[in-house]
Design a protein around this motif. Structure first.
Motif, short mmCIF file in Angstrom:
data_model
loop_
_atom_site.label_atom_id
_atom_site.label_comp_id
_atom_site.label_asym_id
_atom_site.label_seq_id
_atom_site.Cartn_x
_atom_site.Cartn_y
_atom_site.Cartn_z
N PHE A 162 9.72 -2.80 8.16
CA PHE A 162 8.65 -2.54 8.93
C PHE A 162 8.28 -1.11 8.86
N ALA A 163 9.09 -0.27 8.70
CA ALA A 163 8.89 1.18 8.59
C ALA A 163 8.06 1.28 7.47
N HIS A 164 8.43 0.95 6.34
CA HIS A 164 7.79 1.13 4.67
C HIS A 164 6.47 0.47 5.15
N ALA A 165 6.23 -0.78 5.58
CA ALA A 165 4.68 -1.40 5.87
C ALA A 165 4.10 -0.45 6.60
N ARG A 166 4.63 0.04 7.91
CA ARG A 166 3.85 0.93 8.98
C ARG A 166 3.28 2.17 8.15
N ALA A 167 4.10 2.73 7.31
CA ALA A 167 3.77 4.01 6.48
C ALA A 167 2.55 3.66 5.75
N GLY A 168 2.62 2.61 4.89
CA GLY A 168 1.37 2.13 4.04
C GLY A 168 0.44 1.81 4.94
N ALA A 169 0.34 1.43 5.93
CA ALA A 169 -0.72 0.90 6.96
C ALA A 169 -1.26 2.30 7.35
N MET A 170 -0.64 3.30 7.52
CA MET A 170 -1.21 4.57 7.92
C MET A 170 -1.37 5.60 6.82
N GLY A 171 -1.24 5.11 5.54
CA GLY A 171 -1.91 5.92 4.36
C GLY A 171 -1.08 6.88 3.98
N LEU A 172 0.29 6.80 4.19
CA LEU A 172 1.29 7.70 3.71
C LEU A 172 2.23 6.95 2.84
N ASP A 173 2.84 7.66 1.66
CA ASP A 173 3.74 7.33 0.78
C ASP A 173 5.10 7.95 1.13
N VAL A 174 5.74 7.14 1.80
CA VAL A 174 7.28 7.52 2.26
C VAL A 174 8.44 6.45 2.09
N ASN A 175 9.59 7.04 1.77
CA ASN A 175 10.59 6.10 0.95
C ASN A 175 11.29 5.66 2.37
N PHE A 176 11.91 4.50 2.39
CA PHE A 176 12.94 3.84 3.31
C PHE A 176 13.99 3.21 2.75
N ALA A 177 15.11 3.18 3.31
CA ALA A 177 16.22 2.46 2.86
C ALA A 177 17.16 1.99 4.05
N GLN A 178 17.95 1.10 3.70
CA GLN A 178 19.05 0.52 4.64
C GLN A 178 20.33 1.40 4.32
N MET A 179 20.54 2.26 5.10
CA MET A 179 21.87 2.99 4.93
C MET A 179 22.53 3.51 6.06
N ASN A 180 23.65 3.60 6.29
CA ASN A 180 24.52 4.10 7.27
C ASN A 180 24.69 5.61 7.37
N ALA A 199 0.87 -1.36 0.02
CA ALA A 199 -0.02 0.07 0.08
C ALA A 199 0.94 1.34 -0.06
N ASN A 200 2.09 1.24 0.32
CA ASN A 200 2.95 2.29 0.42
C ASN A 200 3.65 2.42 -0.97
N ALA A 201 3.43 3.75 -1.88
CA ALA A 201 4.07 3.58 -3.13
C ALA A 201 5.27 4.30 -3.17
N GLY A 202 6.09 4.45 -1.94
CA GLY A 202 7.26 5.00 -1.49
C GLY A 202 8.39 3.82 -1.92
N GLU A 203 9.35 4.14 -2.18
CA GLU A 203 10.41 3.03 -2.51
C GLU A 203 11.09 2.50 -1.33
N LEU A 204 11.59 1.36 -1.33
CA LEU A 204 12.17 0.51 -0.28
C LEU A 204 13.44 -0.20 -0.69
N ARG A 205 14.52 0.18 -0.19
CA ARG A 205 15.80 -0.19 -0.73
C ARG A 205 16.60 -0.86 0.60
N ILE A 206 16.71 -2.10 0.26
CA ILE A 206 17.52 -3.08 1.17
C ILE A 206 18.81 -3.25 0.56
N ALA A 207 20.00 -3.13 1.18
CA ALA A 207 21.34 -3.35 0.57
C ALA A 207 21.71 -4.88 0.99
N GLU A 208 22.16 -5.39 -0.14
CA GLU A 208 22.66 -6.79 -0.09
C GLU A 208 24.31 -6.83 0.52
N GLY A 209 24.39 -7.58 1.47
CA GLY A 209 25.79 -7.48 2.08
C GLY A 209 26.07 -6.41 2.77
#
Length: 404
Positions: A235-253, A117-127
Motif C-alpha cells: 500500500f505504501a508503494h501505491a500511496r506514494a504513486g498516488a501522491m506523485g512521488l517515486d519512492v522505493n519500498f521493501a518487506q524487510m526486518n 505510477a510509482n517508478a520506485g522499486e517494490l520488493r516483497i519477500a517470499e517466505g
C-alpha cells in the motif's frame, strides 16, 4: 490547539459515504473528548482518592507509575476512562472497515493503478518470517495488525491503517498524515545545516506516511521505506504513486536489512522502537550503524523517555501498554537508548536526545509551513502534558552520527 485538519485525499484513500464519514468523525471527536473531557479528571481522582487509599493500604505513598496504576485501577472513574478509551479504539477500525468493504474491488483497482505510477522499486519477500512481537497480536487493536492473516494478505489492510491512524491521532498528524516525518525533516533542515543525504532509509515505515517528506525535502535522494508487513509496503508503494512521488519500498526486518554496509547517509524511524522488543532494539541500533556511511546520521523519533516525565504522566502514557495492544510501549522507555547507541558503535559525543517540534503545531503557531530555531525552542520549552498527542508539542528524537 483546536484541531481543524481533515485528511487530504490521495487517490487510494478509502472513499467514505456521508454516513460513513459521519461515523468516522464521531470517533475522532470521541477520542478528542476523552482526552480533553475525561482524562483531566484522572489527576484529581488520583490525588484526592486513589493515592490516599493506596497509602492507607500499603503504608507508604505511591513511588512510581506501577504504584499509581495499582492505586487507580480499582477506581470507578479510571475504569470508565479506560473502558471508553478502548471502545473508541475498536469503533475507529470498525468505522473505516465499512468503507473498505463497500468499495471492494474498486479500491484494489485504484491501488493497482497508483502502484504503476510509482517508478520506485517494490520488493516483497517470499517466505518472509515476521517477528513474533509483530505477528502475535493485533497492534493498536487493528484487525489483522500490520501483517494480516494467512490467506488474507492484501492491500486493504494498508488502507485500513492509513485512514485509521489519522483518526487515532485525532487529525494531529496533518492533512497528509505525515507530521512525524515532516517534523523530523524540518528539524534536519534547521539543525543539521548543510547535511544533504543521497540515500535515505526509513525503518518500520508501515504505509509510508513519514517516508514521503524525505523525498520532498531531498528530491534527488534515493529513498527507501522498509517494513515487516507485506500489506503495508504494498500500500505504501501505491500511496506514494498516488501522491506523485517515486519512492522505493521493501518487506524487510529492521533487525536485518538487505542492503550492503555503508549504503545509506541517513537512517530514520518513526514510532518504530516501541513496537519491537528488548532483544530487537539493540540489534536495530547495530544494524543502523552497519548501514550508515561514515558521517551519516541515525535518527529515531518517538515519544519522550520516561525519565523526562513525572510518574503520573508516565502512568497515563503507559495505558497504551495495557489497553491498546502495545506490550513494549512502557518497557522501551526504560531502556538506556544512549547506551544502546554507544554499544552499537556510535561515538558518545555524537549521541543525544532532542525535540523536533510537531509540524502541525508550527503551522498553527506561525500560520505558515516554515520552521525557525526560535519557534523550535518555544515549543521545546513547554512542559509535557498528559493527554497531548505528542507531549510537549514535539517528537523526541534520538540522534547519533557514525564516525568519519
Amino acid at each position: 490547539m483546536l484541531n481543524t485538519f481533515q485528511q487530504a485525499d490521495h487517490g487510494v484513500l478509502p472513499e467514505a459515504t456521508p454516513e460513513e464519514a459521519a461515523r468516522q468523525e464521531f470517533v475522532k471527536s470521541l477520542k478528542h473528548f476523552i482526552q480533553q473531557g475525561i482524562l483531566p479528571g484522572l489527576g484529581p481522582v488520583y490525588r484526592t482518592r486513589a493515592a490516599k487509599r493506596f497509602e492507607k493500604e500499603a503504608g507508604r505513598a505511591p513511588a512510581d507509575r506501577h504504584d499509581i496504576r495499582k492505586a487507580m485501577v480499582p477506581d470507578t472513574y479510571f475504569q470508565h476512562y479506560a473502558a471508553v478509551n478502548r471502545i473508541s479504539q475498536e469503533l475507529l477500525w470498525d468505522s473505516v472497515i465499512d468503507s473498505i468493504d463497500r468499495e471492494g474491488d474498486a479500491l484494489i483497482e485504484r491501488t493497482a493503478a497508483a502502484t504503476a505510477a510509482n517508478a520506485g522499486e517494490l520488493r516483497i519477500a517470499e517466505g518472509f518470517e515476521v517477528p513474533r512481537y509483530v505477528s502475535s497480536l493485533d497492534i493498536h487493536c487493528m484487525p489483522g495488525g500490520y501483517v494480516g492473516r494467512p490467506g488474507h494478505d492484501d492491500l486493504r489492510l494498508g488502507a485500513l491503517y492509513d485512514r485509521g491512524v489519522f483518526l487515532y491521532a485525532m487529525g494531529y498528524t496533518g492533512p497528509d498524515n505525515d507530521d512525524m516525518g515532516r517534523s523530523v525533516c524540518h528539524y534536519i533542515k534547521a539543525r543539521l545545516k548543510g547535511f544533504s543525504p543521497k540515500r535515505i532509509l526509513d525503518l518500520g515505515c508501515t504505509v509510508g506516511h513519514s517516508t514521503l517528506p524525505y523525498k520532498e525535502l531531498f528530491p534527488e535522494a534515493e529513498v527507501w521505506g522498509v517494513d515487516v508487513g507485506g500489506p503495508m509496503v504494498r500500500f505504501a508503494h501505491a500511496r506514494a504513486g498516488a501522491m506523485g512521488l517515486d519512492v522505493n519500498f521493501a518487506q524487510m526486518n529492521a533487525e536485518k536489512v538487505d542492503f550492503p554496509d555503508g549504503h545509506f547517509d541517513l537512517v530514520v524511524s518513526h514510532i518504530l522502537l516501541h513496537e519491537t522488543s528488548g532483544k530487537a532494539m539493540p540489534q536495530i541500533f547495530r544494524e543502523c550503524h552497519r548501514l550508515l556511511a561514515p558521517g551519516g546520521y541515525m535518527i529515531h523519533a518517538d515519544l519522550p523517555p520516561f525519565d523526562l516525565m513525572d510518574p503520573f504522566t508516565q502512568f497515563i502514557l503507559d495505558n497504551e501498554t495495557y489497553y491498546n495492544n502495545e506490550p513494549f510501549w512502557g518497557a522501551m522507555r526504560e531502556l538506556d537508548q544512549v547506551k544502546l547507541a554507544r554499544d552499537a558503535g556510535f561515538p558518545a559525543e555524537t549521541i543525544r536526545f532532542d525535540t523536533a517540534p510537531m509540524a502541525v503545531m508550527m503551522f498553527a503557531q506561525s500560520e505558515a509551513a516554515g520552521y525557525s530555531a526560535e519557534a523550535s525552542e518555544s515549543v521545546a520549552e513547554r512542559d509535557f502534558v498528559a493527554g497531548e498527542f505528542a507531549p510537549g508539542g514535539g517528537w523526541e528524537v534520538l540522534i547519533a552520527q557514525k564516525q568519519d
